[in-house]
Design an enzyme around this catalytic site. Sequence first.
Site, PDB file in Angstrom:
ATOM      1  N   GLY A  70       0.814  -1.214   0.000  1.00  0.00           N
ATOM      2  CA  GLY A  70       0.000   0.000   0.000  1.00  0.00           C
ATOM      3  C   GLY A  70       0.844   1.259   0.000  1.00  0.00           C
ATOM      4  N   THR A  71       1.858   1.286   0.841  1.00  0.00           N
ATOM      5  CA  THR A  71       2.695   2.482   0.959  1.00  0.00           C
ATOM      6  C   THR A  71       3.378   2.807  -0.363  1.00  0.00           C
ATOM      7  OG1 THR A  71       3.070   2.062   3.307  1.00  0.00           O
ATOM      8  CG2 THR A  71       4.665   3.481   2.196  1.00  0.00           C
ATOM      9  N   HIS A 203      -1.799  -7.624   1.855  1.00  0.00           N
ATOM     10  CA  HIS A 203      -1.889  -8.176   3.223  1.00  0.00           C
ATOM     11  C   HIS A 203      -3.100  -7.680   4.005  1.00  0.00           C
ATOM     12  CE1 HIS A 203      -0.308  -4.780   5.816  1.00  0.00           C
ATOM     13  NE2 HIS A 203      -0.068  -4.314   4.615  1.00  0.00           N
ATOM     14  N   THR A 239      12.686  -6.842 -10.773  1.00  0.00           N
ATOM     15  CA  THR A 239      12.101  -8.164 -10.997  1.00  0.00           C
ATOM     16  C   THR A 239      10.902  -8.358 -10.079  1.00  0.00           C
ATOM     17  OG1 THR A 239      14.233  -9.030 -11.672  1.00  0.00           O
ATOM     18  CG2 THR A 239      12.585 -10.646 -10.962  1.00  0.00           C
ATOM     19  N   CYS A 326       0.974   1.691  12.466  1.00  0.00           N
ATOM     20  CA  CYS A 326       2.178   2.402  12.052  1.00  0.00           C
ATOM     21  C   CYS A 326       2.580   3.469  13.053  1.00  0.00           C
ATOM     22  CB  CYS A 326       1.958   3.043  10.694  1.00  0.00           C
ATOM     23  SG  CYS A 326       1.193   1.915   9.539  1.00  0.00           S
TER      24      CYS A 326
HETATM   25  C1  PLP Z   1      -2.346  -0.327   5.787  1.00  0.00           C
HETATM   26  C2  PLP Z   1      -2.701   0.928   5.119  1.00  0.00           C
HETATM   27  C3  PLP Z   1      -1.768   1.591   4.299  1.00  0.00           C
HETATM   28  C4  PLP Z   1      -0.351   1.096   4.117  1.00  0.00           C
HETATM   29  O1  PLP Z   1      -0.287  -0.114   3.421  1.00  0.00           O
HETATM   30  P1  PLP Z   1       0.988  -1.083   3.571  1.00  0.00           P
HETATM   31  O2  PLP Z   1       0.672  -2.227   2.666  1.00  0.00           O
HETATM   32  O3  PLP Z   1       1.049  -1.481   4.996  1.00  0.00           O
HETATM   33  O4  PLP Z   1       2.177  -0.337   3.124  1.00  0.00           O
HETATM   34  C5  PLP Z   1      -2.183   2.748   3.675  1.00  0.00           C
HETATM   35  N1  PLP Z   1      -3.423   3.236   3.836  1.00  0.00           N
HETATM   36  C6  PLP Z   1      -4.344   2.633   4.601  1.00  0.00           C
HETATM   37  C7  PLP Z   1      -5.717   3.213   4.719  1.00  0.00           C
HETATM   38  C8  PLP Z   1      -4.011   1.457   5.274  1.00  0.00           C
HETATM   39  O5  PLP Z   1      -4.937   0.861   6.047  1.00  0.00           O
END
Ligand code: PLP
Length: 418
Positions: A70-71, A203, A239, A326
């Site tokens: 996500g990040t 995840h 990759t 986080c």
């Molecule tokens: C978990 C989350 C992220 C970050 O995603 P990661 O896969 O942990 O890097 C960003 N935005 C929201 C709303 C999230 O819940």
Amino acid sequence: MPIYLDHAATTPLRPEALEAMLPYLGAEFGNPSSPHAWGRRARAALDEAHERIAAALGCGPREIVLTSGGTESLNLALKGAAWAGKARGHRILTTRVEHHAVLHPLQHLEKFGFEVVELPVDRYGRIDPDDVEAALTDRTILVAIGHANNEVGTVQPIAEIVRRVRASGPRGCLVAVDAVASAPYLRVEVDELGADLVAIAGHKLEGPKGIGALYVRAGTHILGQQHGGTQERHRRAGTEDVAGAVGMGVAVQLAVAEREATARRLRRARDRLVSALTGMAGVELTGHPRDRLPGLVSIVVRDVEGASVVVKLDLEGVAASVGSACTTGSAEPSHVLTAMGYPEDEARGALRFSLGRTTADADIDTVLEVVPRIVAGARAAAAAIAAERRALAPATATATATAGAPDRFPGPGSVVAG
Ligand SMILES: *Cc1c(COP(=O)(O)O)cnc(C)c1O
């Protein structure tokens, strides 16, 4: 049996996804860019993962860029859009309640001359589309908004916001949506949302960690943020994580197929938990009462530290959270609750239970048995400490000043429950 109620932090890998990944962690180790048989089989698996993820979002497989999560998807979306739009303007709109994976890349862009406007939210954490419309100027190049908040569960009126941006914003102004928290439980169809960029993570929907995806609407130009090979149609070099992609593809497909049923079940369990918890004295639901994620229960508990309740719950085998994983461990109260108008001492009582597909009714029964006891204990301990402090006030103040010990939880309503 330990009970995991922190699905907003991460979810367990579902068995079907693990099963599908195993060959690519073993015999099928090929590089998808290789022209030989190993490479071709890896390429086929990767292509299929793109198709599954695209189908889940209602877009084409060529509109999906695979990332490390996500990040990274959000960094690529926001920095990529900002740099690509620089010739047209420098103004970016977002909100005060975004995940740090949105706020921090944008704050980084400010160092390079971009202007970032963080719009306010109401008591429930909701943005007013009128505020978005009013903040648009002809130099606005990007609007970045989370679909659902991962701390308090509030769902934003994204489609309406996008309509306002299209109607009143300048041509070429892009809308990026953080759908990482919502995709497992709500419809995330790119044409319904109307967004140009949509980020999701494996995840959070029972796929593996270390893989995510960014939807980039066909014809939308963003600048790549990682340079090297030509992977992911030149938008993300390196990759590919074939096993991760395969696992995420399977997980996202199943999540969408089961979404309605999962959401219905979670809503019932959530509502039971909410009504029992808010029935306790000094407990308030945070976030929107109706427009919220189906499995997310977020509360503030008066006169206790959420962090100490989480520790005590853990000792009884219940995994919960104060909010975003986080920021856990930092002494700062949640920026989300602060933006919603909660004073610092109330925000410190934050507690989040995030249910998932595998949460059972019996898990809720256990939580309802354990939480009131722990909260009562924490409150009694807090009251005892406060009384002791009052009795020893002058002596303690001197001792603390002499020892130079930092008071980690200053303020009247705060306590370290022992
Ligand atoms: C978990 C989350 C992220 C970050 O995603 P990661 O896969 O942990 O890097 C960003 N935005 C929201 C709303 C999230 O819940």
